[in-house]
Motif scaffolding. Structure first.
Motif, PDB file in Angstrom:
ATOM      1  N   ALA A 103      24.497  -0.801 -89.959  1.00 29.87           N
ATOM      2  CA  ALA A 103      23.756  -1.125 -91.180  1.00 29.87           C
ATOM      3  C   ALA A 103      23.730  -2.627 -91.420  1.00 29.87           C
ATOM      4  N   PHE A 104      24.852  -3.299 -91.133  1.00 30.46           N
ATOM      5  CA  PHE A 104      24.899  -4.757 -91.250  1.00 30.46           C
ATOM      6  C   PHE A 104      23.869  -5.399 -90.330  1.00 30.46           C
ATOM      7  N   CYS A 105      23.821  -4.930 -89.090  1.00 26.84           N
ATOM      8  CA  CYS A 105      22.868  -5.484 -88.123  1.00 26.84           C
ATOM      9  C   CYS A 105      21.430  -5.308 -88.604  1.00 26.84           C
ATOM     10  N   LYS A 106      21.138  -4.134 -89.116  1.00 30.40           N
ATOM     11  CA  LYS A 106      19.779  -3.851 -89.584  1.00 30.40           C
ATOM     12  C   LYS A 106      19.412  -4.739 -90.771  1.00 30.40           C
ATOM     13  N   LYS A 107      20.345  -4.866 -91.702  1.00 30.98           N
ATOM     14  CA  LYS A 107      20.060  -5.643 -92.909  1.00 30.98           C
ATOM     15  C   LYS A 107      19.965  -7.134 -92.587  1.00 30.98           C
ATOM     16  N   LEU A 108      20.849  -7.620 -91.718  1.00 31.50           N
ATOM     17  CA  LEU A 108      20.790  -9.026 -91.331  1.00 31.50           C
ATOM     18  C   LEU A 108      19.482  -9.334 -90.606  1.00 31.50           C
ATOM     19  N   SER A 109      19.024  -8.409 -89.789  1.00 34.42           N
ATOM     20  CA  SER A 109      17.763  -8.606 -89.058  1.00 34.42           C
ATOM     21  C   SER A 109      16.586  -8.816 -90.006  1.00 34.42           C
ATOM     22  N   GLN A 110      16.689  -8.267 -91.216  1.00 32.73           N
ATOM     23  CA  GLN A 110      15.605  -8.357 -92.185  1.00 32.73           C
ATOM     24  C   GLN A 110      15.660  -9.622 -93.028  1.00 32.73           C
ATOM     25  N   GLU A 111      16.747 -10.395 -92.895  1.00 31.88           N
ATOM     26  CA  GLU A 111      16.875 -11.626 -93.676  1.00 31.88           C
ATOM     27  C   GLU A 111      15.916 -12.695 -93.133  1.00 31.88           C
ATOM     28  N   PRO A 112      15.255 -13.439 -94.019  1.00 33.23           N
ATOM     29  CA  PRO A 112      14.316 -14.475 -93.573  1.00 33.23           C
ATOM     30  C   PRO A 112      14.936 -15.486 -92.616  1.00 33.23           C
ATOM     31  N   VAL A 113      16.234 -15.771 -92.773  1.00 35.38           N
ATOM     32  CA  VAL A 113      16.872 -16.778 -91.926  1.00 35.38           C
ATOM     33  C   VAL A 113      16.824 -16.387 -90.453  1.00 35.38           C
ATOM     34  N   MET A 114      16.734 -15.090 -90.158  1.00 33.31           N
ATOM     35  CA  MET A 114      16.714 -14.655 -88.760  1.00 33.31           C
ATOM     36  C   MET A 114      15.325 -14.763 -88.144  1.00 33.31           C
ATOM     37  N   ALA A 115      14.319 -15.031 -88.952  1.00 29.68           N
ATOM     38  CA  ALA A 115      12.952 -15.281 -88.457  1.00 29.68           C
ATOM     39  C   ALA A 115      12.475 -14.190 -87.502  1.00 29.68           C
ATOM     40  N   GLY A 116      12.774 -12.945 -87.854  1.00 31.00           N
ATOM     41  CA  GLY A 116      12.282 -11.828 -87.055  1.00 31.00           C
ATOM     42  C   GLY A 116      13.155 -11.439 -85.875  1.00 31.00           C
ATOM     43  N   GLN A 117      14.201 -12.192 -85.599  1.00 32.35           N
ATOM     44  CA  GLN A 117      15.091 -11.839 -84.491  1.00 32.35           C
ATOM     45  C   GLN A 117      15.935 -10.626 -84.871  1.00 32.35           C
ATOM     46  N   LYS A 118      16.085  -9.708 -83.946  1.00 35.21           N
ATOM     47  CA  LYS A 118      16.814  -8.476 -84.192  1.00 35.21           C
ATOM     48  C   LYS A 118      18.281  -8.629 -83.794  1.00 35.21           C
ATOM     49  N   VAL A 119      19.152  -8.184 -84.674  1.00 36.44           N
ATOM     50  CA  VAL A 119      20.594  -8.268 -84.478  1.00 36.44           C
ATOM     51  C   VAL A 119      21.117  -6.892 -84.071  1.00 36.44           C
ATOM     52  N   TYR A 120      22.003  -6.865 -83.081  1.00 31.62           N
ATOM     53  CA  TYR A 120      22.531  -5.600 -82.573  1.00 31.62           C
ATOM     54  C   TYR A 120      24.046  -5.693 -82.382  1.00 31.62           C
ATOM     55  N   TYR A 246      41.736  -2.088 -88.948  1.00 32.84           N
ATOM     56  CA  TYR A 246      41.613  -2.921 -87.751  1.00 32.84           C
ATOM     57  C   TYR A 246      40.261  -2.808 -87.064  1.00 32.84           C
ATOM     58  N   LEU A 247      39.278  -2.176 -87.673  1.00 31.82           N
ATOM     59  CA  LEU A 247      37.970  -2.010 -87.039  1.00 31.82           C
ATOM     60  C   LEU A 247      36.977  -3.056 -87.549  1.00 31.82           C
ATOM     61  N   GLY A 248      36.560  -3.951 -86.658  1.00 35.16           N
ATOM     62  CA  GLY A 248      35.579  -4.977 -86.974  1.00 35.16           C
ATOM     63  C   GLY A 248      34.485  -5.001 -85.913  1.00 35.16           C
ATOM     64  N   PHE A 249      33.798  -6.145 -85.759  1.00 32.49           N
ATOM     65  CA  PHE A 249      32.713  -6.197 -84.781  1.00 32.49           C
ATOM     66  C   PHE A 249      32.188  -7.621 -84.606  1.00 32.49           C
ATOM     67  N   GLN A 250      31.479  -7.818 -83.504  1.00 28.16           N
ATOM     68  CA  GLN A 250      30.645  -8.982 -83.262  1.00 28.16           C
ATOM     69  C   GLN A 250      29.201  -8.494 -83.113  1.00 28.16           C
ATOM     70  N   VAL A 251      28.277  -9.436 -83.065  1.00 30.15           N
ATOM     71  CA  VAL A 251      26.864  -9.068 -82.945  1.00 30.15           C
ATOM     72  C   VAL A 251      26.202  -9.886 -81.851  1.00 30.15           C
ATOM     73  N   VAL A 252      25.053  -9.379 -81.382  1.00 31.71           N
ATOM     74  CA  VAL A 252      24.295 -10.069 -80.339  1.00 31.71           C
ATOM     75  C   VAL A 252      22.837 -10.168 -80.733  1.00 31.71           C
ATOM     76  N   LEU A 253      22.164 -11.130 -80.109  1.00 32.57           N
ATOM     77  CA  LEU A 253      20.713 -11.268 -80.169  1.00 32.57           C
ATOM     78  C   LEU A 253      20.184 -11.146 -78.745  1.00 32.57           C
ATOM     79  N   VAL A 254      19.099 -10.438 -78.575  1.00 32.97           N
ATOM     80  CA  VAL A 254      18.473 -10.332 -77.270  1.00 32.97           C
ATOM     81  C   VAL A 254      17.541 -11.515 -77.073  1.00 32.97           C
ATOM     82  N   VAL A 255      17.686 -12.212 -75.964  1.00 31.44           N
ATOM     83  CA  VAL A 255      16.858 -13.400 -75.685  1.00 31.44           C
ATOM     84  C   VAL A 255      15.454 -12.965 -75.268  1.00 31.44           C
TER      85      VAL A 255
END
Length: 255
Positions: A103-120, A246-255
């Motif tokens: 859900a974080f990835c989806k919501k962050l992807s929709q933020e204007p700062v990401m300029a359309g880049q999808k977060v996974y 102890y459950l966290g995460f990192q995220v990626v962007l596809v180039v």
């Protein structure tokens, strides 16, 4: 003499140009989040090959967050901070389920700062490839358990709690510039869980066809785990709805 001076000037200008280009590339990898979320920095991961249990996986280039997602960043995007270890918003966010991380990835992807880049979330192959940073040893820094305390938070040095991701960033940074790839918090991966890594796709993408879609992999180890569970190859899993301190995460962007 004039020619030598000119060559020095040319060399200096070329070096300056390269530095400016490198600085611009780094700037393009930093996203300032809304709601006082601070900067989310990514690292360029070049395409390459991961040897996974004797099988070659060929990965395309991608970008990975330099640090585990922090409480500050999660709160800025999701509006809440579920973590047990509060007090420093630059600690990794924890008590996050796989569903929460998605859900974080989806919501962050929709933020204007990401300029359309999808977060996974990263695939398992992406995570291990990035963690190893071109190495084949137990940890990115070598095979010695005795050196883990220099490069990671685990049960031998953490006080059994999380710390700011910036506290020992220089010492915890691997050869590709990623921090806390061993220990600190477990990190969710995007795949369905499988006991057999031969089922993971040959191109390094996430496993979505096959495996158990109710269970998902975790990597890295955590701040109250022994050295063995912090290995680059160590795998575990939880269900989509499980959340623990102890459950966290990192995220990626596809180039």
């Amino acid at each position: 003499m004039h020619q030598i001076q000119q060559e020095r000037i040319t060399a200096f200008n070329e070096a300056l140009r390269q530095q400016q280009e490198a600085a611009e590339r780094r700037r393009q990898l930093i996203f300032t989040l809304p709601n006082d979320g601070g900067d989310l920095e990514f690292v360029e991961i070049r395409k390459g090959t991961l040897n996974l249990n004797g099988r070659e996986i060929h990965l395309a280039a991608f970008r990975m967050s330099k640090y585990p997602i922090t409480q500050r960043q999660y709160q800025a995007i999701m509006g809440n901070n579920p973590s047990d270890f509060k007090g420093d918003l630059d600690c990794p966010v924890e008590r996050v389920s796989w569903n929460d991380a998605k859900a974080f990835c989806k919501k962050l992807s929709q933020e204007p700062v990401m300029a359309g880049q999808k977060v996974y979330l990263p695939s398992e192959a992406q995570w291990e490839y990035a963690c190893r940073a071109g190495t084949t040893t137990k940890f990115w820094f070598g095979n010695s358990d005795n050196d883990l305390g220099k490069h990671a938070w685990y049960d031998g040095n953490s006080g059994r709690r999380t710390h700011s991701v910036y506290e020992k960033a220089k010492e915890h940074e691997n050869f590709w510039g990623l921090v806390d790839m061993h220990g600190h918090v477990w990190e969710w991966c995007a795949d369905n869980w499988t006991n057999n890594t031969n089922e993971l796709p040959n191109d390094g993408t996430r496993l979505t066809k096959g495996g158990n879609s109710s269970l998902h992999p975790i990597r890295s180890g955590l701040c109250n785990e022994s050295t063995g569970n912090c290995r680059a190859s160590y795998r575990g899993y939880f269900s989509s709805v499980d959340y623990y301190f102890y459950l966290g995460f990192q995220v990626v962007l596809v180039v």
